[in-house]
Design a protein around this motif. Structure first.
Motif, mmCIF file in Angstrom:
data_model
loop_
_atom_site.group_PDB
_atom_site.id
_atom_site.type_symbol
_atom_site.label_atom_id
_atom_site.label_comp_id
_atom_site.label_asym_id
_atom_site.label_seq_id
_atom_site.Cartn_x
_atom_site.Cartn_y
_atom_site.Cartn_z
ATOM 1 N N ILE A 1 0.830 -1.207 0.000
ATOM 2 C CA ILE A 1 0.000 0.000 0.000
ATOM 3 C C ILE A 1 0.868 1.262 0.000
ATOM 4 O O ILE A 1 0.535 2.263 -0.631
ATOM 5 N N ASP A 2 2.002 1.195 0.684
ATOM 6 C CA ASP A 2 2.879 2.361 0.816
ATOM 7 C C ASP A 2 3.487 2.825 -0.499
ATOM 8 O O ASP A 2 3.996 3.943 -0.585
ATOM 9 N N ASP A 3 3.456 1.968 -1.521
ATOM 10 C CA ASP A 3 4.044 2.330 -2.813
ATOM 11 C C ASP A 3 3.073 3.074 -3.726
ATOM 12 O O ASP A 3 3.464 3.491 -4.817
ATOM 13 N N PHE A 4 1.831 3.232 -3.277
ATOM 14 C CA PHE A 4 0.828 3.875 -4.125
ATOM 15 C C PHE A 4 0.232 5.117 -3.463
ATOM 16 O O PHE A 4 0.120 5.177 -2.242
ATOM 17 N N ASP A 5 -0.157 6.055 -4.297
ATOM 18 C CA ASP A 5 -0.965 7.181 -3.835
ATOM 19 C C ASP A 5 -2.417 6.721 -3.944
ATOM 20 O O ASP A 5 -2.967 6.626 -5.041
ATOM 21 N N THR A 6 -3.027 6.420 -2.823
ATOM 22 C CA THR A 6 -4.365 5.832 -2.846
ATOM 23 C C THR A 6 -5.492 6.856 -2.736
ATOM 24 O O THR A 6 -6.661 6.504 -2.879
ATOM 25 N N TYR A 7 -5.156 8.120 -2.497
ATOM 26 C CA TYR A 7 -6.196 9.131 -2.279
ATOM 27 C C TYR A 7 -7.124 9.237 -3.494
ATOM 28 O O TYR A 7 -6.703 9.469 -4.635
ATOM 29 N N GLY A 8 -8.399 9.041 -3.237
ATOM 30 C CA GLY A 8 -9.403 9.187 -4.282
ATOM 31 C C GLY A 8 -9.430 8.062 -5.297
ATOM 32 O O GLY A 8 -10.247 8.083 -6.225
ATOM 33 N N LYS A 9 -8.562 7.079 -5.132
ATOM 34 C CA LYS A 9 -8.483 5.981 -6.099
ATOM 35 C C LYS A 9 -9.493 4.878 -5.746
ATOM 36 O O LYS A 9 -9.913 4.733 -4.598
ATOM 37 N N THR A 10 -9.853 4.107 -6.753
ATOM 38 C CA THR A 10 -10.707 2.947 -6.542
ATOM 39 C C THR A 10 -9.792 1.734 -6.437
ATOM 40 O O THR A 10 -9.063 1.413 -7.386
ATOM 41 N N ILE A 11 -9.811 1.096 -5.275
ATOM 42 C CA ILE A 11 -8.894 -0.006 -4.990
ATOM 43 C C ILE A 11 -9.677 -1.310 -4.892
ATOM 44 O O ILE A 11 -10.610 -1.432 -4.089
ATOM 45 N N LEU A 12 -9.320 -2.265 -5.722
ATOM 46 C CA LEU A 12 -9.920 -3.596 -5.668
ATOM 47 C C LEU A 12 -9.032 -4.469 -4.782
ATOM 48 O O LEU A 12 -7.837 -4.607 -5.048
ATOM 49 N N VAL A 13 -9.607 -5.028 -3.725
ATOM 50 C CA VAL A 13 -8.824 -5.812 -2.773
ATOM 51 C C VAL A 13 -9.375 -7.235 -2.676
ATOM 52 O O VAL A 13 -10.545 -7.435 -2.337
ATOM 53 N N ARG A 14 -8.529 -8.208 -2.984
ATOM 54 C CA ARG A 14 -8.923 -9.611 -2.789
ATOM 55 C C ARG A 14 -8.612 -9.956 -1.336
ATOM 56 O O ARG A 14 -7.472 -9.952 -0.911
ATOM 57 N N VAL A 15 -9.654 -10.195 -0.567
ATOM 58 C CA VAL A 15 -9.507 -10.554 0.844
ATOM 59 C C VAL A 15 -9.921 -12.011 1.028
ATOM 60 O O VAL A 15 -10.541 -12.611 0.151
ATOM 61 N N ASP A 16 -9.571 -12.575 2.183
ATOM 62 C CA ASP A 16 -9.997 -13.937 2.498
ATOM 63 C C ASP A 16 -10.906 -13.877 3.716
ATOM 64 O O ASP A 16 -10.431 -13.749 4.837
ATOM 65 N N LEU A 17 -12.217 -13.964 3.472
ATOM 66 C CA LEU A 17 -13.200 -13.900 4.549
ATOM 67 C C LEU A 17 -13.836 -15.257 4.808
ATOM 68 O O LEU A 17 -14.789 -15.362 5.570
ATOM 69 N N ASN A 18 -13.304 -16.296 4.177
ATOM 70 C CA ASN A 18 -13.866 -17.638 4.299
ATOM 71 C C ASN A 18 -13.869 -18.075 5.768
ATOM 72 O O ASN A 18 -12.821 -18.192 6.396
ATOM 73 N N SER A 19 -15.044 -18.305 6.310
ATOM 74 C CA SER A 19 -15.189 -18.543 7.750
ATOM 75 C C SER A 19 -16.094 -19.731 8.038
ATOM 76 O O SER A 19 -17.014 -20.029 7.267
ATOM 77 N N PRO A 20 -15.864 -20.427 9.155
ATOM 78 C CA PRO A 20 -16.795 -21.495 9.550
ATOM 79 C C PRO A 20 -18.154 -20.914 9.890
ATOM 80 O O PRO A 20 -18.235 -19.869 10.545
ATOM 81 N N MET A 21 -19.211 -21.578 9.441
ATOM 82 C CA MET A 21 -20.570 -21.086 9.662
ATOM 83 C C MET A 21 -21.459 -22.207 10.175
ATOM 84 O O MET A 21 -21.246 -23.379 9.859
ATOM 85 N N ASP A 22 -22.471 -21.839 10.979
ATOM 86 C CA ASP A 22 -23.419 -22.843 11.453
ATOM 87 C C ASP A 22 -24.532 -23.018 10.410
ATOM 88 O O ASP A 22 -24.598 -22.266 9.430
ATOM 89 N N PRO A 23 -25.416 -24.010 10.590
ATOM 90 C CA PRO A 23 -26.474 -24.267 9.598
ATOM 91 C C PRO A 23 -27.418 -23.084 9.376
ATOM 92 O O PRO A 23 -28.088 -23.000 8.349
ATOM 93 N N GLN A 24 -27.478 -22.165 10.353
ATOM 94 C CA GLN A 24 -28.346 -20.993 10.220
ATOM 95 C C GLN A 24 -27.667 -19.839 9.490
ATOM 96 O O GLN A 24 -28.248 -18.780 9.298
ATOM 97 N N GLY A 25 -26.407 -20.037 9.093
ATOM 98 C CA GLY A 25 -25.693 -18.999 8.357
ATOM 99 C C GLY A 25 -24.974 -17.989 9.233
ATOM 100 O O GLY A 25 -24.559 -16.929 8.752
ATOM 101 N N ASN A 26 -24.792 -18.317 10.505
ATOM 102 C CA ASN A 26 -24.047 -17.432 11.407
ATOM 103 C C ASN A 26 -22.566 -17.774 11.373
ATOM 104 O O ASN A 26 -22.192 -18.952 11.377
ATOM 105 N N ILE A 27 -21.727 -16.751 11.339
ATOM 106 C CA ILE A 27 -20.283 -16.950 11.320
ATOM 107 C C ILE A 27 -19.799 -17.321 12.723
ATOM 108 O O ILE A 27 -20.073 -16.617 13.690
ATOM 109 N N LEU A 28 -19.077 -18.433 12.831
ATOM 110 C CA LEU A 28 -18.644 -18.955 14.129
ATOM 111 C C LEU A 28 -17.276 -18.423 14.556
ATOM 112 O O LEU A 28 -16.987 -18.346 15.740
ATOM 113 N N ASP A 29 -16.436 -18.101 13.600
ATOM 114 C CA ASP A 29 -15.100 -17.583 13.906
ATOM 115 C C ASP A 29 -14.789 -16.478 12.904
ATOM 116 O O ASP A 29 -14.665 -16.727 11.708
#
Length: 412
Positions: free
Chosen positions: A9-37
């Motif tokens: 991030i430090d190598d870019f001027d991010t002000y006002g820019k549109t930044i596409l970020v691939r994140v990893d949000l894959n989480s364990p979930m219960d049968p009701q769709g609630n995130i457990l961790d």
């Protein structure tokens, strides 16, 4: 350009820019769709905080087709909003007109989370970055974006569309999670402050032996201490009769061939590999301490390292400057057999630089309330093992290639 071979991030001027970020949000979930961790969700907050002057578009996945928890990203957006302290808008589209319209109308400080990228069937196809760059999601979204950041170390061992495709067409760097992973793991693999000790346990024997071989051959580790099932395999390789029940378990897991590999490592690096001197047997959930020399074909299941081994291993770990832990020392979900794992974890907190792998041992660190005492806790599973084994991760290699391209373009 940083002194590293990837941009951040430090190598870019991010002000006002549109930044596409691939994140990893894959989480364990219960049968009701609630995130457990929500650990993975919380891990990306530092990246988003550093992009507050930009328009942030998040790409993520949850599970995979055919699984019960293969669902939308709506609950993830809600939790992320809580931790970020402002709304993270869930957009139930990936690269269609609705997604593009929402991106185009964003203002500075806005954060949106697009739909589960694995809802697009071609997301998980393994292709080269150049091939992925020609897919619909990349060609449709890239014109609306200024910069791409990969902050998903845990999926970077896959050459998937959302991991490598945008690196070919957009200025590309690492988010804070990815940056911390690479910097910390490089310190472990290449050997930071000496001595460097790897403590490898758990039931994934082939993974542990791959890591052991890599760090021993390349000189990244001064010592490798083996615990868990991988220690049982190594003991068998050294000529110890670990008992029919333990050998049968190794065979049932498909690891009988790993005994020969362990034998080769012991012959080549015998002075650098530490094996348990005693073990704890499980007699109807009762802990029975037995020296390795007294094991025989009728021995009960080995569920932990013994007290003498715990003392010896923790002494070595405490004297190390750099420690990497991956995998529990025993069946830590049973209280009487969690001792080895817990004492090794406590010992590692007293070293100067300590790294914890993912999975069960990470859960034990949380259980003990010692996460804050570790220098780095990896978010990776398969990606972590591949990286520690010396294999090239497609997502990381794409970052490095993009950095070279960016650097060359700036010279023109």
């Amino acid at each position: 350009m940083t002194s590293r071979n990837f941009l951040t991030i430090d190598d870019f001027d991010t002000y006002g820019k549109t930044i596409l970020v691939r994140v990893d949000l894959n989480s364990p979930m219960d049968p009701q769709g609630n995130i457990l961790d929500d650990m993975r969700i919380r891990s990306h907050i530092a990246t988003l905080k550093d992009l507050e002057d930009a328009k942030v578009v998040l790409l993520a996945h949850q599970s995979r087709p055919g699984k019960k928890d293969f669902t939308t990203m709506k609950p993830h957006a809600q939790l992320m909003s809580k931790y970020l302290g402002k709304q993270v808008l869930y957009v139930d589209d990936i690269f269609g007109t609705y997604a593009k319209t929402r991106i185009a109308s964003m203002e500075n400080g806005d954060v949106i989370l697009l739909e589960n990228v694995r809802f697009y069937s071609e997301e998980s196809l393994e292709r080269t970055p150049a091939e992925q760059a020609r897919t619909f999601p990349v060609t449709k979204l890239a014109p609306f974006v200024d910069i791409f950041l990969n902050d998903a170390f845990a999926v970077s061992h896959r050459s998937h569309l959302s991991v490598v495709g945008f690196t070919e067409v957009l200025p590309t760097g690492a988010g804070r999670v990815m940056e911390r992973e690479l910097v910390s793991l490089d310190r472990g693999v290449k050997g930071g402050e000496r001595p460097t000790i790897f403590v490898l346990g758990g039931a994934k024997v082939d993974d542990s032996l791959r890591v052991a071989e890599n760090v021993l051959v390349k000189g990244g580790a001064d010592r490798v201490l083996l615990t868990g099932v991988v220690a049982n395999v190594a003991l068998a390789a050294s000529g110890v009769d670990i008992g029919k029940v333990n050998l049968d378990f190794i065979k049932s897991q498909g690891y009988e061939d790993q005994i020969e590999k362990a034998k080769g490592l012991l012959e080549k690096f015998n002075d650098k590999i530490g094996l348990p001197r005693d073990v704890a047997l499980n007699d109807n959930k009762k802990r029975i301490e037995v020296p390795v020399s007294e094991l025989n074909s009728d021995s009960l299941p080995i569920n932990d390292i013994g007290l003498e081994s715990i003392v010896n291993f923790t002494s070595e770990i405490e004297s190390a400057k750099t420690v990497v832990l991956n995998g529990p020392a025993g069946v830590s979900e049973i209280d009487d057999f969690a001792l080895g794992t817990h004492e090794i974890i406590r010992a590692a907190t007293r070293s100067e630089f300590s790294i914890i792998g993912g999975g069960h041992i990470s859960a034990e660190v949380d259980h003990l309330g010692l996460a804050h005492r570790f220098s780095h806790i990896s978010t990776g599973g398969g990606a972590l093992i591949d990286y520690l084994s010396g294999e090239k991760l497609p997502g990381v290699e794409a970052l490095r290639t993009a950095a070279k391209r960016y650097q060359e373009a700036k010279k023109l």
